[in-house]
Scaffold this motif. Structure first.
Motif, PDB file in Angstrom:
ATOM      1  N   GLN B 137       0.832  -1.206   0.000  1.00 39.21           N
ATOM      2  CA  GLN B 137       0.000   0.000   0.000  1.00 39.21           C
ATOM      3  C   GLN B 137       0.867   1.257   0.000  1.00 39.21           C
ATOM      4  O   GLN B 137       0.628   2.195  -0.753  1.00 39.21           O
ATOM      5  CB  GLN B 137      -0.921  -0.001   1.226  1.00 39.21           C
ATOM      6  N   THR B 140       2.775   1.610  -3.393  1.00 42.79           N
ATOM      7  CA  THR B 140       1.952   1.903  -4.576  1.00 42.79           C
ATOM      8  C   THR B 140       1.012   3.066  -4.317  1.00 42.79           C
ATOM      9  O   THR B 140       0.116   3.337  -5.113  1.00 42.79           O
ATOM     10  CB  THR B 140       1.116   0.673  -4.969  1.00 42.79           C
ATOM     11  N   ASN B 141       1.177   3.747  -3.186  1.00 42.46           N
ATOM     12  CA  ASN B 141       0.334   4.874  -2.789  1.00 42.46           C
ATOM     13  C   ASN B 141      -1.136   4.481  -2.673  1.00 42.46           C
ATOM     14  O   ASN B 141      -2.014   5.334  -2.742  1.00 42.46           O
ATOM     15  CB  ASN B 141       0.474   6.034  -3.790  1.00 42.46           C
ATOM     16  N   PHE B 143      -3.043   3.122  -4.750  1.00 46.92           N
ATOM     17  CA  PHE B 143      -3.846   3.222  -5.974  1.00 46.92           C
ATOM     18  C   PHE B 143      -4.019   1.864  -6.634  1.00 46.92           C
ATOM     19  O   PHE B 143      -3.258   0.921  -6.379  1.00 46.92           O
ATOM     20  CB  PHE B 143      -3.188   4.170  -6.991  1.00 46.92           C
ATOM     21  N   GLN B 144      -5.004   1.815  -7.508  1.00 44.70           N
ATOM     22  CA  GLN B 144      -5.136   0.648  -8.380  1.00 44.70           C
ATOM     23  C   GLN B 144      -4.351   0.920  -9.656  1.00 44.70           C
ATOM     24  O   GLN B 144      -4.292   2.043 -10.138  1.00 44.70           O
ATOM     25  CB  GLN B 144      -6.604   0.423  -8.738  1.00 44.70           C
ATOM     26  N   TYR B 145      -3.745  -0.114 -10.168  1.00 44.00           N
ATOM     27  CA  TYR B 145      -3.002   0.024 -11.423  1.00 44.00           C
ATOM     28  C   TYR B 145      -3.538  -0.987 -12.413  1.00 44.00           C
ATOM     29  O   TYR B 145      -3.922  -2.081 -12.035  1.00 44.00           O
ATOM     30  CB  TYR B 145      -1.505  -0.222 -11.193  1.00 44.00           C
ATOM     31  N   THR B 250      -6.682  -5.316 -13.150  1.00 43.61           N
ATOM     32  CA  THR B 250      -6.558  -4.405 -12.021  1.00 43.61           C
ATOM     33  C   THR B 250      -5.721  -5.001 -10.904  1.00 43.61           C
ATOM     34  O   THR B 250      -6.084  -6.008 -10.326  1.00 43.61           O
ATOM     35  CB  THR B 250      -7.937  -4.062 -11.436  1.00 43.61           C
ATOM     36  N   PHE B 252      -4.057  -4.210  -7.189  1.00 42.27           N
ATOM     37  CA  PHE B 252      -3.949  -3.288  -6.065  1.00 42.27           C
ATOM     38  C   PHE B 252      -3.531  -4.056  -4.827  1.00 42.27           C
ATOM     39  O   PHE B 252      -3.576  -5.290  -4.805  1.00 42.27           O
ATOM     40  CB  PHE B 252      -5.236  -2.479  -5.864  1.00 42.27           C
TER      41      PHE B 252
END
Lengths: 274, 329
Positions: B137, B140-141, B143-145, B250, B252
């Motif tokens: 978390q 990856t800040n 976010f969803q990628y 997706t 995350f």
């Protein structure tokens, strides 16, 4: 000062397995009490003693399940103390178990093949790629396994190889455990009650087998046994333990008639009346 | 209740055979992923009797490693290299990275607790799971990628070949990526079965799983065998992560939780410790989920999957292949 005389020990060959002043206690209970023990090459030594005498603990110490509190354990002159069990096995001490501990989830021959793990090398990558070297090694492992199983005559041959180990009879499980121990290419075989739970004819057979293991197989054998007929039949030397103390050592006749041994087994009054 | 049943029958009728096949296809693809992850649960349980709760998060790390490779090569829109080598590198990095992560988890979180009561490594596993999720978390800040795999290999903003149909059944296309997922999953599982049944490591693994102490006294380096087991289990999870990224897209930091839970369900339904059980039940869970989405509704799918787990545990606590508990790895 007189000329230093060669002591009688130094003229003898060095023992293959040697325990010197070994102590082991669990909490306040001393299980092995200052034990000295030597097993010479190609010798069959039996360890006897009543329940709780420390016989299996002795095997556990040699095979490295736990280290001794103090004292030395040497195999062929090299210390085994502190080595993990798999390294001790690779040094050449292999055992069977009083309560059978076969890999029941595997076939008969796989049991014997698995215990050659320490003698083989091919890694996972080569195994997956099925290199010629890997296939050759697999064939060699299988051939060695078949050779060990052949030691038991018809008992573990042919169609039995690919049967699951749990389908074997009790006596055959005992035989398979010995075969599995043999496959680690040991210098010394530690047999923990090989005749336990066997009927008289099977007991007779295992007695002959242990002799054959030494004579034909060239193994040195340390055996724990309760059946005195077996002990009498196989032993070059007998060591009696009681409460972790060695109370007698010598030929079967000498040990079996030793008052301290009789006392340990039957109690004081029996020893007196005898 | 009547209304729900009526809706289901209505839905089955309106979707028809074409719809039924579509759900079958989706279920098998999804189930392949669950199978790969479930194998990890079952192998690690088999050898250590440990429920490795962190396993789903290893899958998540695998998905991110694949995404990292994709990004490093310029992203889905403009990859610097061809489609095939790119996908191979994504798989290789994710599988290797996850494998090393798995070995590290075992080495530092579980091995020191090898002789502790069984609850201790279980708590450690939960801790590792939280550690991985929260680290991801942060990195990856939160976010969803998206892999945006539909653009992979496409020119000038056009769609790439991954979502082209390979063949069509009852009006439903089966796409390249679906064939890729199922094909590579089947290949990996076949390799695993070969490894476990035929190689010396496989025999050592089965011996260690059955009786660690006896195995060590037969010359088997059980620590190393356990490390190898974690490596293989995590490699499979890493591969599943990339497959998910290519297929669904997706990624995350929390994706490993639910996927891990469902794969764990599959491992239990299959009979925990059984390799074949995990493979079969993984696909089964995928199919149940897919049909539940199609016929009952997406909001119900998790309820159906976990409801079946509960029912299954009541009826057959040993799992599908649990009767052969002795065949465990």
């Amino acid at each position: 000062m007189a000329e230093p005389q060669p002591s009688p020990e130094s003229t003898q060959t060095k023992p293959l397995l040697e325990l010197e002043g070994v102590w082991k206690s669990f909490g306040g209970l001393v299980v092995i009490d200052n034990l000295d023990l030597a097993v010479n090459e190609n010798e069959i030594v039996s360890v006897i003693g009543p329940n709780g005498a420390g016989k299996t603990t002795l095997f556990n110490l040699i095979t490295g399940i736990y280290p001794p509190d103090s004292g030395a354990i040497r195999l062929d002159g090299e210390s085994l103390v502190g080595l993990p069990p798999h390294k001790i096995a690779r040094r050449g001490a292999a055992r069977t178990f009083q309560t059978l501990r076969l890999f029941l989830n595997m076939t008969v021959i796989e049991n014997v093949m698995a215990s050659q793990y320490g003698q083989t090398k091919v890694g996972i990558a080569r195994a997956m790629l099925r290199t010629p070297g890997m296939r050759r090694e697999e064939r060699e492992i299988r051939a060695r396994a078949e050779e060990k199983l052949a030691f038991f005559g018809e008992r573990l041959m042919g169609y039995r190889w690919d049967q699951p180990a749990y389908s074997l009879s009790y006596a055959n499980r005992r035989r398979l455990e010995i075969a599995r121990a043999m496959a680690t290419e040991p210098r010394i075989l530690l047999l923990d009650e090989p005749a336990a739970g066997m009927n008289p004819s099977e007991t007779h057979e295992i007695t002959e087998l242990i002799g054959k293991l030494r004579d034909d197989g060239g193994y040195t054998i340390l055996v724990i046994e309760h059946d005195m007929h077996v002990v009498e039949g196989i032993s070059d030397r007998v060591v009696a333990l009681d409460h972790g103390v060695k109370i007698a050592e010598g030929t079967f006749e000498a040990v079996a008639t030793n008052p301290r041994v009789v006392e340990a087994y039957l109690g004081t009054s029996a020893a007196v009346t005898k | 209740m009547h209304l729900l049943l009526f809706n289901i029958i209505d839905q089955i009728r309106s979707l028809g055979w074409g719809g039924a096949f579509e759900l079958l296809r989706n279920g098998i693809v999804l189930g392949s992923l669950y199978s790969l992850i479930a194998l990890g649960y079952t192998m690690i349980y088999g050898i250590l009797k440990l429920l490795n709760f962190a396993h789903g998060d290893v899958y998540m790390v695998g998905a991110f490693l694949g995404f990292g490779v994709l990004t490093a090569f310029g992203g889905a829109l403009n990859p610097g290299i061809g489609l095939v080598p790119l996908i191979i590198i994504m798989f290789a990095v994710a599988m290797l990275g996850s494998g090393v992560l798995g070995v590290g988890i075992e080495r530092f979180a579980y091995r020191p607790l090898r002789n502790a009561p069984r609850i201790a490594p279980l708590i450690a596993a939960l801790g590792v799971s939280f550690f991985l999720e929260n680290s991801a978390q942060l990195m990856t800040n939160g976010f969803q990628y998206n892999y945006d795999a539909f653009q992979l290999g496409g020119k000038n903003g056009n769609f790439g070949p991954l979502f082209d149909p390979v063949f069509t059944v009852a009006g439903n296309p089966v796409t390249v990526v679906q064939v890729l997922v199922v094909g590579s999953a089947v290949t990996l599982m076949a390799a695993l079965i070969f490894l476990v049944s035929r190689t010396r490591l496989g025999k050592a693994m089965r011996a260690t799983a059955f009786d660690q102490e006896a195995a060590s006294m037969m010359g088997i380096d059980t620590d190393r065998v356990i490390s190898s087991t974690f490596f293989i289990a995590s490699v499979l999870a890493g591969a599943a992560g990339v497959m998910y990224g290519l297929y669904i897209g997706t990624t995350f930091y929390f994706m490993g939780f639910l996927a891990g839970l469902k794969a764990f369900t599959a491992a239990v339904v299959g009979g925990i410790g059984s390799i074949v059980g995990a493979m079969v039940a993984g696909v089964l869970v995928g199919l149940i989920e897919s049909y539940a989405i199609g016929y009952v509704g997406g909001q119900w799918s998790d309820i159906v999957v976990f409801g079946i787990l509960i029912l299954f545990m009541i009826v057959r606590p040993t799992g599908l292949f649990g009767a052969q508990a002795i065949q465990k790895v």
